[in-house]
Design an enzyme around this catalytic site. Structure first.
Site, PDB file in Angstrom:
ATOM      1  N   MET A  97      -1.278  -1.245   6.339  1.00 33.86           N
ATOM      2  CA  MET A  97      -2.244  -2.402   6.029  1.00 33.86           C
ATOM      3  C   MET A  97      -3.348  -1.885   5.577  1.00 33.86           C
ATOM      4  O   MET A  97      -3.944  -2.961   4.706  1.00 33.86           O
ATOM      5  CB  MET A  97      -2.327  -2.120   7.618  1.00 33.86           C
ATOM      6  CG  MET A  97      -1.846  -2.293   8.947  1.00 33.86           C
ATOM      7  SD  MET A  97       0.061  -2.873   8.088  1.00 33.86           S
ATOM      8  CE  MET A  97      -1.271  -4.496   8.244  1.00 33.86           C
ATOM      9  N   GLU A  98      -3.489  -0.773   4.338  1.00 36.20           N
ATOM     10  CA  GLU A  98      -4.889  -1.068   4.332  1.00 36.20           C
ATOM     11  C   GLU A  98      -4.622  -1.574   2.723  1.00 36.20           C
ATOM     12  O   GLU A  98      -5.581  -1.866   2.198  1.00 36.20           O
ATOM     13  CB  GLU A  98      -4.770   0.688   3.824  1.00 36.20           C
ATOM     14  CG  GLU A  98      -5.511   1.167   4.785  1.00 36.20           C
ATOM     15  CD  GLU A  98      -5.511   2.121   6.125  1.00 36.20           C
ATOM     16  OE1 GLU A  98      -5.879   2.485   7.444  1.00 36.20           O
ATOM     17  OE2 GLU A  98      -3.505   1.882   6.090  1.00 36.20           O
ATOM     18  N   ASP A 112     -13.530 -17.415  -3.950  1.00 42.56           N
ATOM     19  CA  ASP A 112     -14.540 -16.729  -2.423  1.00 42.56           C
ATOM     20  C   ASP A 112     -15.703 -17.952  -4.321  1.00 42.56           C
ATOM     21  O   ASP A 112     -16.684 -18.854  -3.965  1.00 42.56           O
ATOM     22  CB  ASP A 112     -15.050 -16.363  -1.892  1.00 42.56           C
ATOM     23  CG  ASP A 112     -17.066 -15.951  -2.083  1.00 42.56           C
ATOM     24  OD1 ASP A 112     -17.595 -17.633  -1.247  1.00 42.56           O
ATOM     25  OD2 ASP A 112     -17.502 -15.473  -1.880  1.00 42.56           O
TER      26      ASP A 112
END
Length: 308
Positions: A97-98, A112
């Site tokens: 998950m990391e 972004d």
């Protein structure tokens, strides 16, 4: 969060990857370093590393762990940017998950930083996936296929019906879950001759594994170790060293266990503590090595190796 207190601590790694599709003009800006917000690839790398550390804050069921190594890369592709992350730990739980979070946040950082240079229709984040994970259950939790086990509980009070057994029953059930055929589950008093007789019986019956539960402490009737130890033809001290180390990190009294383990002929015999928690912790610590011993070493199959 799930209870992982009985999972063994192992070296664990995980690699994840993803992709941010970009239009040619935005990708050109990344290459030439003319993006308004700065160096896209370096910002994505740093954001991914920060995300590794914050993963338990973002995912409610993710355990906080000590990350020992993390790498994040953002590389130019023909029509976008590839994101890769690799994370490593020594822990009771993995780091997939990391790694996935690092890739996700790095990809969002790319998006972004380039949204001023490309429309939403031109940019897409996709193919975020786990490439590989190593260590823990996926690597070491083999099933005990075709192996037989006997569990012998040594306790005067349990044998007399004065209290129920929980430790032996837990070991029996967990061996069954691991794939063993539990051919016997017996409760007997703390009697030297009876202990020796039953262990020798199952060795003669070619049972793969005999686990005794109880009699490993310092009490006046803790005979089990004294009986079993002289029977061992090939002592395997590493098993109980691992069990005591595993237990010591959970209770300061694990060092008092005198448990021993080894082969009696071709049968693995180990002496577990009589407390339920102690027996469960001992089995959790030795089970991967036990199955490996029976499945690979004793049958002389090719050794698959450990660390790469």
């Amino acid at each position: 969060m799930r209870d992982i207190s009985l999972k063994p601590t192992t070296l664990r790694t995980a690699r994840a990857a993803g992709f941010v599709k970009l239009p040619p003009e935005a990708l050109a800006r990344v290459i030439e370093g003319s993006v308004q917000k700065g160096d896209v690839r370096e910002a994505a790398r740093i954001a991914g590393l920060m995300a590794v550390k914050r993963t338990p804050d973002l995912l409610p069921h993710c355990h906080p762990i000590g990350v020992l190594r993390a790498e994040v890369k953002a590389t130019i592709a023909e029509d976008g940017i590839n994101i890769e992350a690799e994370v490593e730990t020594v822990s009771a739980t993995g780091v997939e998950m990391e790694a996935l979070t690092a890739v996700s946040v790095a990809a969002l950082t790319v998006y972004d930083m380039l949204k001023a240079h490309a429309s939403a229709e031109q940019m897409k984040i996709g193919n975020i996936h786990l490439v590989q994970k190593k260590g823990g259950k996926s690597q070491y939790a083999r099933k005990a296929r075709g192996m037989k086990a006997a569990v012998l509980v040594m306790s005067d009070t349990v044998a007399a019906g004065k209290k129920p057994d929980t430790a032996g029953a837990s070991v029996r059930d967990r061996l069954g879950e691991a794939g063993f055929e539990v051919v016997a589950f017996e409760v007997m008093p703390d009697d030297r001759e009876q202990i020796r007789s039953r262990v020798e019986h199952f060795v003669a019956s070619k049972t793969d594994c005999v686990i005794t539960v109880g009699g490993t402490g310092l009490g006046p009737k803790d005979y089990t170790v004294d009986v079993v130890e002289p029977l061992l033809t090939t002592p395997l001290p590493g098993f109980m060293e691992a069990a005591r180390s595993f237990g010591q990190s959970r209770t300061p009294y694990a060092m008092l266990s005198r448990g021993v383990a080894g082969l009696v002929g071709n049968t693995f015999v180990a002496t577990f503590p009589g407390s339920r928690r102690g027996a469960e912790e001992t089995l959790a610590a030795v089970l991967p090595g036990l199955i490996h011993l029976l499945d690979v070493c004793r049958t002389l199959r090719p050794h698959e190796g450990g660390y790469e």
